[in-house]
Every structure is written in structure tokens, then in C-alpha cells.
Design a protein around this motif. Structure first.
Motif, PDB file in Angstrom:
ATOM      1  N   SER A 120       2.145   3.096   9.312  1.00 50.52           N
ATOM      2  CA  SER A 120       2.944   2.607   8.184  1.00 50.52           C
ATOM      3  C   SER A 120       2.342   3.133   6.891  1.00 50.52           C
ATOM      4  N   GLY A 121       3.136   3.037   5.834  1.00 49.68           N
ATOM      5  CA  GLY A 121       2.667   3.505   4.541  1.00 49.68           C
ATOM      6  C   GLY A 121       3.196   2.634   3.429  1.00 49.68           C
ATOM      7  N   ARG A 122       2.503   2.687   2.306  1.00 47.05           N
ATOM      8  CA  ARG A 122       2.911   1.912   1.135  1.00 47.05           C
ATOM      9  C   ARG A 122       2.658   2.782  -0.085  1.00 47.05           C
ATOM     10  N   ARG A 123       3.682   2.900  -0.902  1.00 47.71           N
ATOM     11  CA  ARG A 123       3.543   3.711  -2.110  1.00 47.71           C
ATOM     12  C   ARG A 123       2.692   2.971  -3.131  1.00 47.71           C
ATOM     13  N   LEU A 124       1.734   3.672  -3.709  1.00 50.32           N
ATOM     14  CA  LEU A 124       0.855   3.096  -4.716  1.00 50.32           C
ATOM     15  C   LEU A 124       1.407   3.379  -6.111  1.00 50.32           C
ATOM     16  N   ALA A 125       0.904   2.669  -7.100  1.00 44.29           N
ATOM     17  CA  ALA A 125       1.338   2.875  -8.483  1.00 44.29           C
ATOM     18  C   ALA A 125       1.096   4.312  -8.935  1.00 44.29           C
ATOM     19  N   SER A 126       0.107   4.965  -8.363  1.00 42.47           N
ATOM     20  CA  SER A 126      -0.217   6.350  -8.709  1.00 42.47           C
ATOM     21  C   SER A 126       0.813   7.346  -8.187  1.00 42.47           C
ATOM     22  N   GLY A 127       1.704   6.884  -7.306  1.00 40.60           N
ATOM     23  CA  GLY A 127       2.680   7.773  -6.698  1.00 40.60           C
ATOM     24  C   GLY A 127       2.237   8.291  -5.341  1.00 40.60           C
ATOM     25  N   ARG A 128       0.972   8.078  -5.006  1.00 36.65           N
ATOM     26  CA  ARG A 128       0.470   8.490  -3.702  1.00 36.65           C
ATOM     27  C   ARG A 128       0.836   7.423  -2.670  1.00 36.65           C
ATOM     28  N   VAL A 129       0.601   7.714  -1.399  1.00 32.76           N
ATOM     29  CA  VAL A 129       0.967   6.792  -0.317  1.00 32.76           C
ATOM     30  C   VAL A 129      -0.285   6.396   0.457  1.00 32.76           C
ATOM     31  N   GLU A 130      -0.473   5.091   0.613  1.00 38.36           N
ATOM     32  CA  GLU A 130      -1.579   4.551   1.397  1.00 38.36           C
ATOM     33  C   GLU A 130      -1.114   4.398   2.841  1.00 38.36           C
ATOM     34  N   LEU A 131      -1.796   5.071   3.755  1.00 37.07           N
ATOM     35  CA  LEU A 131      -1.432   5.033   5.170  1.00 37.07           C
ATOM     36  C   LEU A 131      -2.275   4.008   5.912  1.00 37.07           C
ATOM     37  N   ALA A 145      -8.929   1.200   8.842  1.00 34.93           N
ATOM     38  CA  ALA A 145      -8.467   2.589   8.798  1.00 34.93           C
ATOM     39  C   ALA A 145      -7.371   2.749   7.759  1.00 34.93           C
ATOM     40  N   VAL A 146      -7.730   3.320   6.612  1.00 32.82           N
ATOM     41  CA  VAL A 146      -6.795   3.536   5.505  1.00 32.82           C
ATOM     42  C   VAL A 146      -7.043   4.923   4.938  1.00 32.82           C
ATOM     43  N   LEU A 147      -5.986   5.646   4.665  1.00 30.81           N
ATOM     44  CA  LEU A 147      -6.080   6.968   4.063  1.00 30.81           C
ATOM     45  C   LEU A 147      -4.982   7.092   3.021  1.00 30.81           C
ATOM     46  N   VAL A 148      -5.319   7.621   1.864  1.00 32.51           N
ATOM     47  CA  VAL A 148      -4.331   7.833   0.803  1.00 32.51           C
ATOM     48  C   VAL A 148      -4.001   9.320   0.763  1.00 32.51           C
ATOM     49  N   VAL A 149      -2.686   9.618   0.819  1.00 30.21           N
ATOM     50  CA  VAL A 149      -2.220  11.013   0.808  1.00 30.21           C
ATOM     51  C   VAL A 149      -1.151  11.181  -0.272  1.00 30.21           C
ATOM     52  N   ALA A 150      -0.840  12.429  -0.584  1.00 31.14           N
ATOM     53  CA  ALA A 150       0.225  12.724  -1.537  1.00 31.14           C
ATOM     54  C   ALA A 150       1.563  12.295  -0.944  1.00 31.14           C
ATOM     55  N   ALA A 151       2.479  11.866  -1.807  1.00 32.54           N
ATOM     56  CA  ALA A 151       3.803  11.422  -1.352  1.00 32.54           C
ATOM     57  C   ALA A 151       4.527  12.544  -0.606  1.00 32.54           C
ATOM     58  N   GLU A 152       4.308  13.785  -1.012  1.00 29.36           N
ATOM     59  CA  GLU A 152       4.959  14.926  -0.354  1.00 29.36           C
ATOM     60  C   GLU A 152       4.508  15.046   1.101  1.00 29.36           C
ATOM     61  N   GLU A 153       3.224  14.810   1.346  1.00 30.14           N
ATOM     62  CA  GLU A 153       2.708  14.872   2.712  1.00 30.14           C
ATOM     63  C   GLU A 153       3.302  13.760   3.570  1.00 30.14           C
ATOM     64  N   ALA A 154       3.396  12.559   3.008  1.00 28.28           N
ATOM     65  CA  ALA A 154       3.982  11.436   3.746  1.00 28.28           C
ATOM     66  C   ALA A 154       5.455  11.718   4.049  1.00 28.28           C
ATOM     67  N   SER A 155       6.147  12.318   3.092  1.00 24.88           N
ATOM     68  CA  SER A 155       7.553  12.650   3.278  1.00 24.88           C
ATOM     69  C   SER A 155       7.718  13.708   4.367  1.00 24.88           C
TER      70      SER A 155
END
Length: 175
Positions: A120-131, A145-155
Motif C-alpha cells: 500500500s502507499g500514502r501520498r505525503l505532503a511533499s508529493g512523494r509516496v510512502e510505501l 518496513a517503510v520506503l518513500v519513493v517519487a510519485a512517478e515511481e509509484a504510478s
């Protein structure tokens, strides 16, 4: 058994029931100097005592595949470096249709020795996505286990992560 692999206290009971004196508590991956060969260093304890034994590295060293098969590298899988590597491997090698459904993704990951999958993922205020990540065998969410990635990668990943990536960027909380 799987329950003993996931839980050190279950592993300890399982080992004690078989009359063994020592049990493996955990392991971490390491590379030997000079050769660059990866191995695992196992932390051992007496069955009746939870204090780690002080053993030389040479006596604690084993194959990574053996430590992984025994469920000793659980904490290792949750390191951000390893999560990034797993995410990249899944993104590059796993078919997009497989990434859409968590059960299919989990089976694909198991066949390649990948212990955790993004669930699952959640968009952060920064625009990135927390996985958030789940165990590929049991499906249980791994809290650490948490990883933050760019929204483009999550998409690009698709499936359950794409909805988090698609959330409105200008969404603000009410104060």
C-alpha cells in the motif's frame, strides 16, 4: 515451521523441544574483506538464556541463503537499502499485470527470494509516496518496513500504489 521462522520466541521453543542447546536469534548480511563474498553473521544464544553469545565472526558466519531460509534476516529485509533494491527489482522485472494484484505479486516475489512486497502507499505532503510492505509468504504487514519513493515511481508500479500516486497534489489538510 513458518511460525518459528517469523518469531524468535517460537524458534526458541521449537529448538528447545528438539533438545538443542543453542538457537539462532537473528542474522545480518556482511561482505568479507578482500574477497567481497557476501555471507551472514548469525547471533546465537543459549536456549535457556536470551543473552547473545560472544563468538568470533568466523564461528558465526554462514551462507546468506541458509540464514534467509531460517527466517533470520527479517530485520535485514526492512532496511531502506534492501527495500529500494527490492522495489527496483520488482519494477524492472515483474510484469505490470502481476504487480496489480497483491497475491500474484507475492507469488512472483517468493519465486525470486524477495521477502517483502509493497502492499500500500500514502501520498505525503511533499508529493512523494510512502510505501508500506507486507511479507510475501504470510501477507502480514511489516510495521517497520517503510520506503518513500517519487510519485512517478509509484504510478509506474501500478496496482495499489498508483492510487496513492494519483491523489491530488494540491490537497491540503484543514486546520
Amino acid at each position: 515451521p513458518q511460525s518459528a521462522k517469523r518469531n524468535p520466541s517460537e524458534r526458541r521453543r521449537w529448538v528447545a523441544a528438539r533438545g538443542m542447546r543453542f538457537f539462532p536469534m537473528s542474522a545480518k548480511c556482511t561482505r568479507q574483506r578482500g574477497s567481497g563474498i557476501e555471507s551472514a553473521l548469525v547471533q546465537w544464544s543459549l536456549v535457556q538464556d536470551l543473552e547473545p553469545l560472544s563468538l568470533p565472526a568466523a564461528d558465526r558466519r554462514t551462507r546468506v541463503s541458509l540464514a534467509r531460509a531460517c527466517g533470520l534476516l527479517a530485520a535485514e529485509a526492512e532496511r531502506s537499502r534492501n527495500l529500494k533494491e527490492a522495489f527496483g527489482t520488482i519494477l524492472r522485472e515483474c510484469p505490470e499485470s502481476t504487480r496489480r494484484e497483491l497475491p500474484a505479486l507475492a507469488l512472483w516475489a517468493q519465486s525470486r527470494g524477495i521477502e517483502l512486497v509493497p502492499s500500500s502507499g500514502r501520498r505525503l505532503a511533499s508529493g512523494r509516496v510512502e510505501l508500506r510492505w507486507s511479507d510475501s509468504t504470510s501477507g502480514a504487514l511489516r510495521a517497520g518496513a517503510v520506503l518513500v519513493v517519487a510519485a512517478e515511481e509509484a504510478s509506474l508500479f501500478g496496482g495499489p500504489l498508483s492510487s496513492a500516486a494519483e491523489q491530488a497534489k494540491d490537497q491540503r489538510s484543514l486546520k
